[in-house]
Motif scaffolding. Structure first.
Motif, PDB file in Angstrom:
ATOM      1  N   LEU A   1       0.663  20.586 -11.126  1.00 17.97           N
ATOM      2  CA  LEU A   1      -0.014  19.295 -11.219  1.00 17.97           C
ATOM      3  C   LEU A   1       0.952  18.121 -11.150  1.00 17.97           C
ATOM      4  CD1 LEU A   1      -2.653  20.115 -13.985  1.00 17.97           C
ATOM      5  CD2 LEU A   1      -2.946  20.139 -11.506  1.00 17.97           C
ATOM      6  N   ALA A   2       2.170  18.378 -10.708  1.00 18.43           N
ATOM      7  CA  ALA A   2       3.159  17.297 -10.594  1.00 18.43           C
ATOM      8  C   ALA A   2       2.713  16.274  -9.554  1.00 18.43           C
ATOM      9  CB  ALA A   2       4.517  17.886 -10.207  1.00 18.43           C
ATOM     10  N   ASP A   3       3.118  15.017  -9.763  1.00 20.70           N
ATOM     11  CA  ASP A   3       2.811  13.983  -8.781  1.00 20.70           C
ATOM     12  C   ASP A   3       3.353  14.367  -7.409  1.00 20.70           C
ATOM     13  OD1 ASP A   3       1.677  12.533 -10.795  1.00 20.70           O
ATOM     14  OD2 ASP A   3       3.321  11.088 -10.982  1.00 20.70           O
ATOM     15  N   GLU A   4       2.595  14.043  -6.377  1.00 18.54           N
ATOM     16  CA  GLU A   4       3.015  14.304  -5.009  1.00 18.54           C
ATOM     17  C   GLU A   4       3.294  12.980  -4.291  1.00 18.54           C
ATOM     18  OE1 GLU A   4      -0.106  16.543  -3.233  1.00 18.54           O
ATOM     19  OE2 GLU A   4       0.048  18.215  -4.664  1.00 18.54           O
ATOM     20  N   GLU A   5       4.308  12.965  -3.461  1.00 14.70           N
ATOM     21  CA  GLU A   5       4.647  11.781  -2.686  1.00 14.70           C
ATOM     22  C   GLU A   5       4.425  12.066  -1.202  1.00 14.70           C
ATOM     23  OE1 GLU A   5       8.208   9.657  -3.566  1.00 14.70           O
ATOM     24  OE2 GLU A   5       8.356  10.488  -5.585  1.00 14.70           O
ATOM     25  N   PRO A   6       3.581  11.270  -0.538  1.00 17.00           N
ATOM     26  CA  PRO A   6       3.381  11.463   0.898  1.00 17.00           C
ATOM     27  C   PRO A   6       4.665  11.190   1.674  1.00 17.00           C
ATOM     28  CG  PRO A   6       1.636  10.106  -0.066  1.00 17.00           C
ATOM     29  CD  PRO A   6       2.707  10.239  -1.093  1.00 17.00           C
ATOM     30  N   ALA A   7       4.667  11.564   2.944  1.00 16.43           N
ATOM     31  CA  ALA A   7       5.828  11.335   3.794  1.00 16.43           C
ATOM     32  C   ALA A   7       6.168   9.855   3.836  1.00 16.43           C
ATOM     33  CB  ALA A   7       5.556  11.863   5.193  1.00 16.43           C
ATOM     34  N   LYS A   8       7.478   9.554   3.883  1.00 12.60           N
ATOM     35  CA  LYS A   8       7.953   8.173   3.862  1.00 12.60           C
ATOM     36  C   LYS A   8       7.348   7.350   4.994  1.00 12.60           C
ATOM     37  CE  LYS A   8      12.209   5.418   3.862  1.00 12.60           C
ATOM     38  NZ  LYS A   8      13.694   5.465   3.922  1.00 12.60           N
TER      39      LYS A   8
ATOM     40  N   ASP B   1       4.468   7.690   6.425  1.00 13.37           N
ATOM     41  CA  ASP B   1       3.074   7.366   6.131  1.00 13.37           C
ATOM     42  C   ASP B   1       2.976   6.285   5.064  1.00 13.37           C
ATOM     43  OD1 ASP B   1       2.050   9.196   7.965  1.00 13.37           O
ATOM     44  OD2 ASP B   1       2.190  10.848   6.517  1.00 13.37           O
ATOM     45  N   VAL B   2       3.873   6.319   4.083  1.00 11.30           N
ATOM     46  CA  VAL B   2       3.886   5.281   3.052  1.00 11.30           C
ATOM     47  C   VAL B   2       4.157   3.925   3.690  1.00 11.30           C
ATOM     48  CG1 VAL B   2       5.084   4.425   1.000  1.00 11.30           C
ATOM     49  CG2 VAL B   2       4.581   6.871   1.223  1.00 11.30           C
ATOM     50  N   GLU B   3       5.174   3.868   4.549  1.00 16.82           N
ATOM     51  CA  GLU B   3       5.510   2.615   5.210  1.00 16.82           C
ATOM     52  C   GLU B   3       4.382   2.154   6.119  1.00 16.82           C
ATOM     53  OE1 GLU B   3       9.138   3.510   7.169  1.00 16.82           O
ATOM     54  OE2 GLU B   3      10.373   3.357   5.350  1.00 16.82           O
ATOM     55  N   ASP B   4       3.742   3.107   6.821  1.00 18.07           N
ATOM     56  CA  ASP B   4       2.656   2.766   7.732  1.00 18.07           C
ATOM     57  C   ASP B   4       1.462   2.175   6.998  1.00 18.07           C
ATOM     58  OD1 ASP B   4       1.495   2.955  10.488  1.00 18.07           O
ATOM     59  OD2 ASP B   4       0.047   4.219   9.443  1.00 18.07           O
TER      60      ASP B   4
ATOM     61  N   SER C   1       4.995   0.194  -0.860  1.00 18.95           N
ATOM     62  CA  SER C   1       6.375   0.481  -1.231  1.00 18.95           C
ATOM     63  C   SER C   1       6.492   1.872  -1.811  1.00 18.95           C
ATOM     64  CB  SER C   1       6.876  -0.551  -2.252  1.00 18.95           C
ATOM     65  OG  SER C   1       6.097  -0.491  -3.439  1.00 18.95           O
ATOM     66  N   ARG C   2       5.383   2.336  -2.401  1.00 20.22           N
ATOM     67  CA  ARG C   2       5.371   3.681  -2.994  1.00 20.22           C
ATOM     68  C   ARG C   2       3.938   4.163  -3.114  1.00 20.22           C
ATOM     69  NH1 ARG C   2       7.101   5.648  -9.077  1.00 20.22           N
ATOM     70  NH2 ARG C   2       7.470   7.834  -8.560  1.00 20.22           N
ATOM     71  N   VAL C   3       3.735   5.436  -2.844  1.00 11.01           N
ATOM     72  CA  VAL C   3       2.420   6.055  -3.009  1.00 11.01           C
ATOM     73  C   VAL C   3       2.599   7.382  -3.727  1.00 11.01           C
ATOM     74  CG1 VAL C   3       0.389   7.014  -1.861  1.00 11.01           C
ATOM     75  CG2 VAL C   3       1.497   4.974  -0.915  1.00 11.01           C
ATOM     76  N   LEU C   4       1.715   7.638  -4.694  1.00  6.94           N
ATOM     77  CA  LEU C   4       1.698   8.909  -5.420  1.00  6.94           C
ATOM     78  C   LEU C   4       0.290   9.498  -5.369  1.00  6.94           C
ATOM     79  CD1 LEU C   4       3.599   7.998  -8.719  1.00  6.94           C
ATOM     80  CD2 LEU C   4       4.525   9.260  -6.767  1.00  6.94           C
TER      81      LEU C   4
ATOM     82  N   ASN D   1      -9.269  14.967 -11.251  1.00  7.35           N
ATOM     83  CA  ASN D   1      -9.525  13.763 -10.471  1.00  7.35           C
ATOM     84  C   ASN D   1      -8.274  13.514  -9.637  1.00  7.35           C
ATOM     85  OD1 ASN D   1      -9.926  11.212  -9.457  1.00  7.35           O
ATOM     86  ND2 ASN D   1     -10.129  10.196 -11.439  1.00  7.35           N
ATOM     87  N   ILE D   2      -8.339  13.820  -8.355  1.00  6.89           N
ATOM     88  CA  ILE D   2      -7.173  13.694  -7.474  1.00  6.89           C
ATOM     89  C   ILE D   2      -7.065  12.220  -7.082  1.00  6.89           C
ATOM     90  CG2 ILE D   2      -6.075  14.502  -5.348  1.00  6.89           C
ATOM     91  CD1 ILE D   2      -7.862  17.004  -5.570  1.00  6.89           C
ATOM     92  N   THR D   3      -6.095  11.554  -7.661  1.00  6.75           N
ATOM     93  CA  THR D   3      -6.020  10.094  -7.643  1.00  6.75           C
ATOM     94  C   THR D   3      -4.886   9.597  -6.756  1.00  6.75           C
ATOM     95  OG1 THR D   3      -6.787  10.134  -9.941  1.00  6.75           O
ATOM     96  CG2 THR D   3      -5.872   8.050  -9.109  1.00  6.75           C
ATOM     97  N   THR D   4      -5.210   8.693  -5.840  1.00  4.98           N
ATOM     98  CA  THR D   4      -4.188   8.019  -5.036  1.00  4.98           C
ATOM     99  C   THR D   4      -3.697   6.779  -5.795  1.00  4.98           C
ATOM    100  OG1 THR D   4      -5.188   8.739  -2.948  1.00  4.98           O
ATOM    101  CG2 THR D   4      -3.725   6.830  -2.854  1.00  4.98           C
ATOM    102  N   VAL D   5      -2.383   6.713  -5.990  1.00  3.26           N
ATOM    103  CA  VAL D   5      -1.755   5.568  -6.681  1.00  3.26           C
ATOM    104  C   VAL D   5      -0.904   4.830  -5.653  1.00  3.26           C
ATOM    105  CG1 VAL D   5      -0.299   4.854  -8.601  1.00  3.26           C
ATOM    106  CG2 VAL D   5      -1.728   6.924  -8.811  1.00  3.26           C
ATOM    107  N   TRP D   6      -1.331   3.627  -5.290  1.00  2.00           N
ATOM    108  CA  TRP D   6      -0.722   2.866  -4.191  1.00  2.00           C
ATOM    109  C   TRP D   6      -0.058   1.619  -4.745  1.00  2.00           C
ATOM    110  CZ3 TRP D   6      -0.907  -1.865  -1.772  1.00  2.00           C
ATOM    111  CH2 TRP D   6      -0.541  -1.940  -0.412  1.00  2.00           C
ATOM    112  N   HIS D   7       1.190   1.406  -4.396  1.00  2.00           N
ATOM    113  CA  HIS D   7       1.937   0.210  -4.825  1.00  2.00           C
ATOM    114  C   HIS D   7       2.257  -0.634  -3.592  1.00  2.00           C
ATOM    115  CE1 HIS D   7       2.761   1.632  -8.958  1.00  2.00           C
ATOM    116  NE2 HIS D   7       2.817   2.845  -8.398  1.00  2.00           N
ATOM    117  N   GLY D   8       1.949  -1.915  -3.639  1.00  9.37           N
ATOM    118  CA  GLY D   8       2.240  -2.800  -2.531  1.00  9.37           C
ATOM    119  C   GLY D   8       3.728  -3.036  -2.347  1.00  9.37           C
ATOM    120  N   ALA D   9       4.058  -3.462  -1.159  1.00 11.63           N
ATOM    121  CA  ALA D   9       5.480  -3.687  -0.822  1.00 11.63           C
ATOM    122  C   ALA D   9       6.049  -4.858  -1.643  1.00 11.63           C
ATOM    123  CB  ALA D   9       5.606  -3.979   0.657  1.00 11.63           C
TER     124      ALA D   9
END
Length: 461
Positions: free
Chosen positions: A102-109, A111-114, A118-121, A453-461
């Motif tokens: 259940l560790a946080d997952e980070e999408p490919a860099k 895709d994050v930039e696209d 600045s960061r997505v979990l 609850n599979i949650t997308t955590v999105w941080h703006g640039a």
């Protein structure tokens, strides 16, 4: 069905229980909700400690709880103790692996930039109180394979167990209490099936899991669908056991017996339909039938017993009807097939051949020690017979031919394909089926994430 322990070896009612009233059900739902609010933030280290403690207690209790299961539903006592050991193993596996699963997952860099972030979990968060509606055939294992991942994910559980295993159901609640879990983390609800709908519709229940019959699955899924609540269903199975010419026939015939009569033949993943290539059909049928005849049927508390009684009188009656219908329609009885005299709900290990699609047993699940034999002319026909079933839980294939292996994996309609061995569940591998065997998965990382609850955590640039 009354909530009672009825010994299937004798038919004697040993203990009865009153169903919980509305006030007590309400209290338990409120407790579950309040407990979840704090338990969901419990660190993994503490969840791990608690589940390991529960596993230790279960191992220490194996002798006693094994006997209880045998008295309540009739499985041979040596198999009951093995079930307890398997549960402890699964509890320890989830205790040790849940945090990484259940560790946080980070999408490919890229895709994050696209996405302009600045960061997505991707984070896995618990849902809340989960209702588990469980069957009697593996009264510990079916519950633990839900409870261990659910508790490690931060959820809390409410168990509606089968009405004929109340002592095992109460033991499970007590096990988690003795392990030190907060009150409300795991509660047993001694209620009849008529109470399930209201409990499931309660807004405090966030999801449900059911292992059981197809009608029970339909009922729970329809209510949960109406309430838009997540469900996982593991329903019936009529697993094929395919034997091809390259197989080790002696080993296949020995394994086939265990695959069919484990738990007195009352397992969803038991092999039930034996589909044998015509070139090796006679040799397999002879050895398989001889091995089935050699089984010892008797008191499940006797260490030497291989096959005990069917768990309920209705279950045995259903089995008798299926066999009688097949025989009347032209099936050949190679062994068994006759109801024995005496007390208890026993049925002999039975092998039927010359099965046709017109027989009920061709499409219905046989929940007891009855096997059906089919002759297949070639691989194509073997696959066709195997898939000619409303169920698709698992499958067994015996072959040493790599091309055949690839074909069976590609074409068999099942949630698992086991080669040169019998189907078995393991905490590290996903478990579940397709078609009318249900949906969703238990065990492994797939199972623990079902009630998150599979949650997308999105941080703006």
């Amino acid at each position: 069905m009354p909530i009672a322990t009825v010994n299937p070896a004798t038919g004697e009612t040993l203990k009865t229980y009153d169903a919980l009233g509305e006030e007590e059900i309400e209290r338990r739902l409120a407790t579950a909700e309040a407990t979840f609010d704090t338990y969901r933030t419990t660190p993994y280290t503490e969840r791990k400690r608690l589940l390991h403690r529960a596993a230790d207690l279960l191992e220490a209790d194996a002798q006693d709880i094994g006997r209880t299961m045998t008295v309540e539903m009739g499985k041979p006592v040596k198999q009951a103790r093995a079930e307890a050991a398997k549960c402890a193993k699964a509890m320890r596996w989830y205790a040790d692996h849940a945090e990484e699963l259940l560790a946080d997952e980070e999408p490919a860099k890229a895709d994050v930039e696209d996405s302009g972030a600045s960061r997505v979990l991707v984070r896995y968060r618990p849902l809340g109180p989960v209702l588990a509606v469980m069957p009697w055939n593996f009264p510990l294992w079916q519950v633990i394979r839900f409870a261990a991942p659910a508790l490690m994910a931060g959820n809390v559980g409410l168990l509606k167990h089968a009405s004929n295993v109340p002592q095992t159901a109460l033991y499970l609640e007590d096990l988690f209490r003795r392990a030190g879990y907060p009150e409300g983390c795991f509660q047993t609800l001694l209620v009849g099936s008529g109470a399930i709908e209201d409990i499931l519709r309660d807004p405090r229940i966030k999801a449900a899991t059911l292992t059981g019959s197809e009608p029970a699955g339909r009922a729970v899924a329809s209510v949960a669908g109406d309430e838009i609540k997540k469900t996982v269903l593991e329903l019936g199975g009529s697993d094929p056991f395919v034997v091809m010419p390259s197989a080790d026939i002696e080993q296949a015939a020995r394994t086939a017996v265990t695959a069919r009569v484990q738990n007195n033949g009352q397992s969803c993943i038991a092999a039930k339909r034996f589909i044998v290539h015509t070139d090796v059909f006679d040799a397999f049928a002879e050895r398989f039938t001889e091995n089935m005849k050699a089984l010892t049927v008797g008191d499940p508390l006797d260490e030497g017993t291989d096959v005990g009684p069917v768990a309920t009188e209705q279950g045995r009656d259903d089995l008798v009807e299926l066999v009688d219908d097949a025989v009347e329609s032209g099936a050949t009885v190679l062994c068994g097939g006759e109801l024995p005299d005496g007390d208890g709900w026993y049925y002999p290990p039975t092998v039927l051949a010359d099965i046709t699609p017109e027989m009920r047993i061709h499409h219905e699940e046989t929940f007891g020690p009855v096997a059906t034999l089919y002759r297949a002319a070639d691989l194509d026909e073997a696959v066709a017979i195997a898939n000619d079933s409303p169920f698709g839980l698992s499958s067994n294939v015996w072959t040493r031919d790599e091309a055949e292996t690839d074909r069976f994996v590609r074409d068999l309609e099942a949630g698992g394909v086991f080669f040169n061995g019998m189907t078995a569940s393991h905490p590290a591998y996903p478990f579940g089926g397709t078609k009318r065997s249900g949906y969703g998965r238990e065990l492994s990382g797939h199972g623990i994430r079902e009630f998150c609850n599979i949650t997308t955590v999105w941080h703006g640039a």
